[in-house]
Motif scaffolding. Structure first.
Motif, mmCIF file in Angstrom:
data_model
loop_
_atom_site.group_PDB
_atom_site.id
_atom_site.type_symbol
_atom_site.label_atom_id
_atom_site.label_comp_id
_atom_site.label_asym_id
_atom_site.label_seq_id
_atom_site.Cartn_x
_atom_site.Cartn_y
_atom_site.Cartn_z
ATOM 1 N N THR A 87 0.829 -1.212 0.000
ATOM 2 C CA THR A 87 0.000 0.000 0.000
ATOM 3 C C THR A 87 0.859 1.256 0.000
ATOM 4 N N ILE A 88 2.015 1.165 0.617
ATOM 5 C CA ILE A 88 2.928 2.311 0.628
ATOM 6 C C ILE A 88 3.616 2.443 -0.727
ATOM 7 N N THR A 89 4.121 1.345 -1.242
ATOM 8 C CA THR A 89 4.860 1.419 -2.502
ATOM 9 C C THR A 89 3.954 1.724 -3.682
ATOM 10 N N ASN A 90 2.657 1.508 -3.552
ATOM 11 C CA ASN A 90 1.717 1.855 -4.622
ATOM 12 C C ASN A 90 1.293 3.321 -4.583
ATOM 13 N N LEU A 91 1.740 4.063 -3.607
ATOM 14 C CA LEU A 91 1.380 5.477 -3.507
ATOM 15 C C LEU A 91 1.906 6.304 -4.666
ATOM 16 N N ASP A 92 3.002 5.886 -5.264
ATOM 17 C CA ASP A 92 3.549 6.682 -6.367
ATOM 18 C C ASP A 92 2.591 6.718 -7.561
ATOM 19 N N ALA A 93 1.704 5.732 -7.675
ATOM 20 C CA ALA A 93 0.701 5.749 -8.751
ATOM 21 C C ALA A 93 -0.397 6.769 -8.459
ATOM 22 N N LYS A 94 -0.556 7.114 -7.180
ATOM 23 C CA LYS A 94 -1.620 8.037 -6.776
ATOM 24 C C LYS A 94 -1.111 9.461 -6.563
ATOM 25 N N THR A 95 0.187 9.638 -6.587
ATOM 26 C CA THR A 95 0.778 10.954 -6.336
ATOM 27 C C THR A 95 1.788 11.273 -7.434
ATOM 28 N N ASP A 96 2.375 12.441 -7.355
ATOM 29 C CA ASP A 96 3.433 12.826 -8.288
ATOM 30 C C ASP A 96 4.815 12.526 -7.719
ATOM 31 N N PHE A 97 4.863 11.685 -6.698
ATOM 32 C CA PHE A 97 6.110 11.378 -6.013
ATOM 33 C C PHE A 97 6.570 9.984 -6.403
ATOM 34 N N GLN A 98 7.818 9.873 -6.840
ATOM 35 C CA GLN A 98 8.369 8.563 -7.188
ATOM 36 C C GLN A 98 9.078 7.983 -5.974
ATOM 37 N N ILE A 99 8.524 6.928 -5.422
ATOM 38 C CA ILE A 99 9.087 6.297 -4.225
ATOM 39 C C ILE A 99 10.224 5.374 -4.635
ATOM 40 N N LYS A 100 11.387 5.594 -4.033
ATOM 41 C CA LYS A 100 12.576 4.796 -4.338
ATOM 42 C C LYS A 100 12.833 3.730 -3.273
ATOM 43 N N LYS A 101 12.534 4.076 -2.019
ATOM 44 C CA LYS A 101 12.856 3.178 -0.915
ATOM 45 C C LYS A 101 11.891 3.436 0.228
ATOM 46 N N VAL A 102 11.519 2.386 0.933
ATOM 47 C CA VAL A 102 10.651 2.503 2.101
ATOM 48 C C VAL A 102 11.371 1.876 3.286
ATOM 49 N N ASP A 103 11.571 2.644 4.355
ATOM 50 C CA ASP A 103 12.164 2.142 5.587
ATOM 51 C C ASP A 103 11.131 2.281 6.691
ATOM 52 N N VAL A 104 10.790 1.169 7.331
ATOM 53 C CA VAL A 104 9.806 1.193 8.403
ATOM 54 C C VAL A 104 10.454 0.627 9.665
ATOM 55 N N VAL A 105 10.381 1.398 10.759
ATOM 56 C CA VAL A 105 10.834 0.929 12.062
ATOM 57 C C VAL A 105 9.672 1.121 13.029
ATOM 58 N N LEU A 106 9.191 0.028 13.576
ATOM 59 C CA LEU A 106 8.123 0.068 14.560
ATOM 60 C C LEU A 106 8.755 0.142 15.940
ATOM 61 N N SER A 107 8.347 1.115 16.751
ATOM 62 C CA SER A 107 8.909 1.293 18.081
ATOM 63 C C SER A 107 7.914 0.822 19.133
ATOM 64 N N GLY A 108 8.429 0.269 20.212
ATOM 65 C CA GLY A 108 7.583 -0.210 21.303
ATOM 66 C C GLY A 108 8.422 -0.900 22.346
ATOM 67 N N LEU A 109 7.846 -1.868 23.018
ATOM 68 C CA LEU A 109 8.545 -2.616 24.047
ATOM 69 C C LEU A 109 8.607 -4.089 23.675
ATOM 70 N N CYS A 110 9.799 -4.664 23.741
ATOM 71 C CA CYS A 110 9.956 -6.076 23.450
ATOM 72 C C CYS A 110 9.332 -6.916 24.563
ATOM 73 N N LYS A 111 9.251 -8.208 24.346
ATOM 74 C CA LYS A 111 8.633 -9.134 25.309
ATOM 75 C C LYS A 111 9.301 -9.040 26.676
ATOM 76 N N ASN A 112 10.632 -8.948 26.696
ATOM 77 C CA ASN A 112 11.360 -8.906 27.970
ATOM 78 C C ASN A 112 11.149 -7.615 28.756
ATOM 79 N N CYS A 113 10.874 -6.514 28.047
ATOM 80 C CA CYS A 113 10.748 -5.221 28.722
ATOM 81 C C CYS A 113 9.290 -4.842 29.048
ATOM 82 N N GLN A 114 8.332 -5.622 28.565
ATOM 83 C CA GLN A 114 6.929 -5.280 28.796
ATOM 84 C C GLN A 114 6.562 -5.318 30.262
#
Length: 126
Positions: A99-126
């Motif tokens: 869904t992110i990489t298909n955004l370039d078809a809906k916008t005038d922006f050419q997407i070259k790379k997508v970096d996603v980092v999800l932040s939160g607490l791991c199992k040990n730190c919960q």
């Protein structure tokens, strides 16, 4: 593996590769500590120089973690990351980014790379 990316297989690069294979995601400081035990006179400058060459050849990649130091990993298939805000643990996760990489078809922006980092607490730190 190094030679397939047009890199000389120096002892330092072999040890960086081994450390990343064993430990996964490492900061420069952790790499330095690991390499210092093998090469007692290695400098941070040598590690940075090798890391930069290995990134340029796409052998390893930098993972930029919000509000934390970057970590480095061996380049592999496209994936995202989960990062623990408490202990700093980073692990790979595969998520559907179509869904992110298909955004370039809906916008005038050419997407070259997508970096996603999800932040939160791991199992040990919960």
């Amino acid at each position: 593996m190094l030679r397939s990316h047009n890199l000389k297989a120096t002892p330092q690069r072999l040890e960086i590769t081994n450390a990343l294979m064993v430990h996964g995601h490492l900061t420069i400081e952790k790499l330095y500590d690991i390499l210092l035990s093998k090469f007692n006179s290695i400098s941070l400058a040598t590690i940075y120089k090798n890391i930069n060459l290995m990134i340029e050849s796409a052998f390893i990649q930098e993972v930029k973690i919000p509000k934390a130091k970057s970590v480095y990993e061996l380049t592999k298939e496209t994936h995202s990351h989960m990062a623990c805000e408490k202990c700093g643990h980073v692990e790979d996760i595969t998520i559907d980014l179509s869904t992110i990489t298909n955004l370039d078809a809906k916008t005038d922006f050419q997407i070259k790379k997508v970096d996603v980092v999800l932040s939160g607490l791991c199992k040990n730190c919960q």
